[in-house]
Scaffold this active site. Sequence first.
Site, PDB file in Angstrom:
ATOM      1  CG  ASP A   1      -6.219   2.320  -5.807  1.00  0.00           C
ATOM      2  OD1 ASP A   1      -5.843   1.560  -4.897  1.00  0.00           O
ATOM      3  OD2 ASP A   1      -7.395   2.704  -5.934  1.00  0.00           O
TER       4      ASP A   1
ATOM      5  CG  LEU B   1      11.240  14.495 -12.625  1.00  0.00           C
ATOM      6  CD1 LEU B   1      10.163  14.892 -13.633  1.00  0.00           C
ATOM      7  CD2 LEU B   1      11.257  12.963 -12.521  1.00  0.00           C
TER       8      LEU B   1
ATOM      9  CG  LEU C   1     -10.441  13.805  -8.051  1.00  0.00           C
ATOM     10  CD1 LEU C   1     -10.803  15.278  -8.020  1.00  0.00           C
ATOM     11  CD2 LEU C   1      -9.280  13.581  -9.011  1.00  0.00           C
TER      12      LEU C   1
ATOM     13  CG  HIS D   1       2.046  -2.069  -0.131  1.00  0.00           C
ATOM     14  ND1 HIS D   1       1.097  -1.386  -0.850  1.00  0.00           N
ATOM     15  CD2 HIS D   1       1.414  -2.481   0.999  1.00  0.00           C
ATOM     16  CE1 HIS D   1      -0.052  -1.381  -0.186  1.00  0.00           C
ATOM     17  NE2 HIS D   1       0.110  -2.053   0.943  1.00  0.00           N
TER      18      HIS D   1
HETATM   19  C1  FPP Z   1      -2.694   1.596  -2.949  1.00  0.00           C
HETATM   20  O1  FPP Z   1      -2.739   0.203  -3.084  1.00  0.00           O
HETATM   21  C2  FPP Z   1      -1.382   2.109  -2.758  1.00  0.00           C
HETATM   22  C3  FPP Z   1      -0.936   2.802  -1.675  1.00  0.00           C
HETATM   23  C4  FPP Z   1      -1.180   2.511  -0.256  1.00  0.00           C
HETATM   24  C5  FPP Z   1      -0.084   3.954  -1.936  1.00  0.00           C
HETATM   25  C6  FPP Z   1       1.121   3.658  -2.771  1.00  0.00           C
HETATM   26  C7  FPP Z   1       2.156   2.878  -2.074  1.00  0.00           C
HETATM   27  C8  FPP Z   1       3.144   2.238  -2.720  1.00  0.00           C
HETATM   28  C9  FPP Z   1       3.316   2.261  -4.189  1.00  0.00           C
HETATM   29  C10 FPP Z   1       4.105   1.461  -1.885  1.00  0.00           C
HETATM   30  C11 FPP Z   1       5.496   1.985  -1.956  1.00  0.00           C
HETATM   31  C12 FPP Z   1       5.595   3.444  -1.705  1.00  0.00           C
HETATM   32  C13 FPP Z   1       6.789   4.068  -1.508  1.00  0.00           C
HETATM   33  C14 FPP Z   1       6.830   5.541  -1.514  1.00  0.00           C
HETATM   34  C15 FPP Z   1       8.030   3.341  -1.289  1.00  0.00           C
HETATM   35  P1  FPP Z   1      -3.842  -0.512  -2.224  1.00  0.00           P
HETATM   36  O2  FPP Z   1      -3.148  -1.201  -1.092  1.00  0.00           O
HETATM   37  O3  FPP Z   1      -4.909   0.465  -1.822  1.00  0.00           O
HETATM   38  O4  FPP Z   1      -4.403  -1.547  -3.261  1.00  0.00           O
HETATM   39  P2  FPP Z   1      -5.877  -2.183  -3.257  1.00  0.00           P
HETATM   40  O5  FPP Z   1      -6.846  -1.047  -3.468  1.00  0.00           O
HETATM   41  O6  FPP Z   1      -5.827  -3.128  -4.406  1.00  0.00           O
HETATM   42  O7  FPP Z   1      -6.051  -2.875  -1.932  1.00  0.00           O
END
Ligand code: FPP
Length: 229
Positions: free
Chosen positions: A14, A126, A183, A31
């Site tokens: 996150d 893994l 969670l 991302h």
């Molecule tokens: C949350 O950050 C993250 C996600 C949406 C999920 C994880 C996604 C990645 C790590 C991108 C790449 C993934 C792959 C599998 C290539 P957020 O956008 O909710 O952050 P914020 O809460 O600060 O807005």
Amino acid sequence: MTDTTLKHLAIIMDGNGRWAKERGLKRTKGHEAGAETIRDITTYCADHSSIETVTFYAFSTENWKRPKFEVEFLMKLLDQYLKNELPTYQKHNIRFQAIGCIDHFSKALQKRIKESEERTKTNSSLTQVLALNYGGRAEITQAVNKLIAEGKKSVSQEDISAALQTPYSDIDLLIRTSGEVRLSNFLLWQVSYSELYFTPTLWPDFTTEELDKILKDFEKRHRRFGGAV
Ligand code: FPP
């Protein structure tokens, strides 16, 4: 009873958006940086002797609510990630598996996911699991419906565990980055006795050094599984 052997690590990634915002960048840059962190943490886990599985929450059933361009970007990033990752999976002997309902993804992305699973299925140092269009309640509901369809009149906990999409061990340690303490419908059945660790670090800033510190902290914890002190 105590057990501090870490076999299954789960991570709620996150903070990509906030990481980008702090730098005056578009959320999509966060991302991209987050995808790099997945790579670093996965190879670290492959070289860590006790960890057998690392499960990342990459796309939740709720993530469809994001703006269309962001969802499309995440899909493209996932496709690129899996394409580029194959040599790393092979070099570090990593098996890739997906959980969640991938039928909602484009046919091309589904093909990429299936191919990555197929090509790495004999790798054994893994298992990297990406939870994609995943929701914990949906997974439990699906498992119960599967058991009903098989003719079961009543079910045991063991039946449910075996019918889940994740035929892996329970989670030993769950980490969530970015300071949020919840969670978010992730692996609800499997975290029953997990140790939980919340760090304020935003996911793109999460390093193997921090993971190392968290693992040392985990080793000191006294897991009682409901038993006496
Ligand atoms: C949350 O950050 C993250 C996600 C949406 C999920 C994880 C996604 C990645 C790590 C991108 C790449 C993934 C792959 C599998 C290539 P957020 O956008 O909710 O952050 P914020 O809460 O600060 O807005």
